[in-house]
Motif scaffolding. Structure first.
Motif, PDB file in Angstrom:
ATOM      1  N   TYR A  15       0.831  -1.203   0.000  1.00 43.35           N
ATOM      2  CA  TYR A  15       0.000   0.000   0.000  1.00 43.35           C
ATOM      3  C   TYR A  15       0.867   1.255   0.000  1.00 43.35           C
ATOM      4  CZ  TYR A  15      -3.990  -3.009   1.115  1.00 43.35           C
ATOM      5  OH  TYR A  15      -4.959  -3.965   1.099  1.00 43.35           O
ATOM      6  N   TYR A  16       1.941   1.231   0.774  1.00 40.48           N
ATOM      7  CA  TYR A  16       2.857   2.372   0.812  1.00 40.48           C
ATOM      8  C   TYR A  16       3.429   2.641  -0.587  1.00 40.48           C
ATOM      9  CZ  TYR A  16       6.871   5.299   1.440  1.00 40.48           C
ATOM     10  OH  TYR A  16       7.773   6.313   1.300  1.00 40.48           O
ATOM     11  N   TRP A  17       3.957   1.594  -1.222  1.00 41.65           N
ATOM     12  CA  TRP A  17       4.596   1.773  -2.522  1.00 41.65           C
ATOM     13  C   TRP A  17       3.585   2.129  -3.602  1.00 41.65           C
ATOM     14  CZ3 TRP A  17       9.223   3.210  -2.251  1.00 41.65           C
ATOM     15  CH2 TRP A  17      10.114   2.669  -1.333  1.00 41.65           C
ATOM     16  N   LEU A  18       2.364   1.637  -3.519  1.00 50.20           N
ATOM     17  CA  LEU A  18       1.329   2.051  -4.469  1.00 50.20           C
ATOM     18  C   LEU A  18       1.043   3.545  -4.333  1.00 50.20           C
ATOM     19  CD1 LEU A  18      -1.172  -0.928  -4.390  1.00 50.20           C
ATOM     20  CD2 LEU A  18       0.124  -0.123  -6.367  1.00 50.20           C
TER      21      LEU A  18
ATOM     22  N   ALA B  13       1.720   9.140  -6.342  1.00 52.77           N
ATOM     23  CA  ALA B  13       2.154  10.515  -6.103  1.00 52.77           C
ATOM     24  C   ALA B  13       3.290  10.947  -7.023  1.00 52.77           C
ATOM     25  CB  ALA B  13       2.594  10.662  -4.649  1.00 52.77           C
ATOM     26  N   ASP B  14       4.217  10.049  -7.297  1.00 50.71           N
ATOM     27  CA  ASP B  14       5.460  10.438  -7.974  1.00 50.71           C
ATOM     28  C   ASP B  14       5.743   9.689  -9.270  1.00 50.71           C
ATOM     29  OD1 ASP B  14       6.255  12.280  -5.945  1.00 50.71           O
ATOM     30  OD2 ASP B  14       6.845  10.591  -4.698  1.00 50.71           O
TER      31      ASP B  14
ATOM     32  N   PHE C 107      12.559   0.975  -3.356  1.00 52.44           N
ATOM     33  CA  PHE C 107      11.429   0.559  -4.173  1.00 52.44           C
ATOM     34  C   PHE C 107      11.850  -0.532  -5.153  1.00 52.44           C
ATOM     35  CE2 PHE C 107       8.982   1.124  -8.156  1.00 52.44           C
ATOM     36  CZ  PHE C 107       7.771   0.647  -7.691  1.00 52.44           C
ATOM     37  N   ALA C 108      12.994  -0.335  -5.789  1.00 50.10           N
ATOM     38  CA  ALA C 108      13.503  -1.336  -6.734  1.00 50.10           C
ATOM     39  C   ALA C 108      13.694  -2.680  -6.045  1.00 50.10           C
ATOM     40  CB  ALA C 108      14.816  -0.852  -7.352  1.00 50.10           C
ATOM     41  N   LYS C 109      14.189  -2.651  -4.832  1.00 53.08           N
ATOM     42  CA  LYS C 109      14.379  -3.898  -4.072  1.00 53.08           C
ATOM     43  C   LYS C 109      13.026  -4.540  -3.772  1.00 53.08           C
ATOM     44  CE  LYS C 109      16.513  -5.746   0.075  1.00 53.08           C
ATOM     45  NZ  LYS C 109      17.296  -5.456   1.275  1.00 53.08           N
ATOM     46  N   PHE C 110      12.045  -3.736  -3.392  1.00 49.61           N
ATOM     47  CA  PHE C 110      10.719  -4.261  -3.066  1.00 49.61           C
ATOM     48  C   PHE C 110      10.099  -4.993  -4.251  1.00 49.61           C
ATOM     49  CE2 PHE C 110       6.099  -3.886  -2.877  1.00 49.61           C
ATOM     50  CZ  PHE C 110       5.853  -4.549  -1.685  1.00 49.61           C
ATOM     51  N   ILE C 111      10.215  -4.416  -5.450  1.00 54.72           N
ATOM     52  CA  ILE C 111       9.619  -5.061  -6.627  1.00 54.72           C
ATOM     53  C   ILE C 111      10.588  -6.020  -7.311  1.00 54.72           C
ATOM     54  CG2 ILE C 111       7.940  -3.228  -7.044  1.00 54.72           C
ATOM     55  CD1 ILE C 111       9.782  -2.294  -9.366  1.00 54.72           C
ATOM     56  N   GLU C 112      11.719  -6.264  -6.677  1.00 50.26           N
ATOM     57  CA  GLU C 112      12.731  -7.198  -7.173  1.00 50.26           C
ATOM     58  C   GLU C 112      13.191  -6.821  -8.579  1.00 50.26           C
ATOM     59  OE1 GLU C 112      10.870 -11.030  -6.694  1.00 50.26           O
ATOM     60  OE2 GLU C 112      10.774 -10.796  -4.530  1.00 50.26           O
ATOM     61  N   TYR C 113      13.409  -5.526  -8.783  1.00 51.07           N
ATOM     62  CA  TYR C 113      13.868  -5.011 -10.075  1.00 51.07           C
ATOM     63  C   TYR C 113      15.327  -5.374 -10.269  1.00 51.07           C
ATOM     64  CZ  TYR C 113      14.938  -1.729 -13.809  1.00 51.07           C
ATOM     65  OH  TYR C 113      15.342  -1.169 -14.992  1.00 51.07           O
ATOM     66  N   ASN C 114      15.659  -5.923 -11.437  1.00 54.46           N
ATOM     67  CA  ASN C 114      17.042  -6.324 -11.690  1.00 54.46           C
ATOM     68  C   ASN C 114      17.632  -5.648 -12.925  1.00 54.46           C
ATOM     69  OD1 ASN C 114      15.799  -7.656 -13.784  1.00 54.46           O
ATOM     70  ND2 ASN C 114      16.155  -9.707 -12.991  1.00 54.46           N
TER      71      ASN C 114
END
Length: 72
Positions: free
Chosen positions: A20-23, A28-29, A53-60
């Motif tokens: 919810y925080y990241w959504l 917002a940004d 954020f990148a870590k949360f969504i496992e962005y590589n």
């Protein structure tokens, strides 16, 4: 483009407090373009937050930093 995804965006829909925080952060940004690219507009000082954020969504993938400097 879906077959080339470099993230686990489904984590944003898992119903957790973090998702919810990241959504909210994205609303917002950020924005999602038609081509599937995510764009966030942040200040230079927010790089660490972007990496969280990148870590949360496992962005590589690579983070492309294009900054627009605004005069104060």
């Amino acid at each position: 483009m879906l077959q080339n995804r470099k993230t686990s965006l489904h984590r944003l829909l898992d119903g957790s407090t973090s998702s919810y925080y990241w959504l909210g952060f994205l609303m917002a940004d950020g924005c999602l373009h038609k081509n599937g690219r995510l764009r966030l507009v942040l200040a230079d000082r927010d790089l660490e937050h972007l990496m969280s954020f990148a870590k949360f969504i496992e962005y590589n993938g690579a983070v492309d930093k294009n900054f627009i400097r605004l005069a104060n």
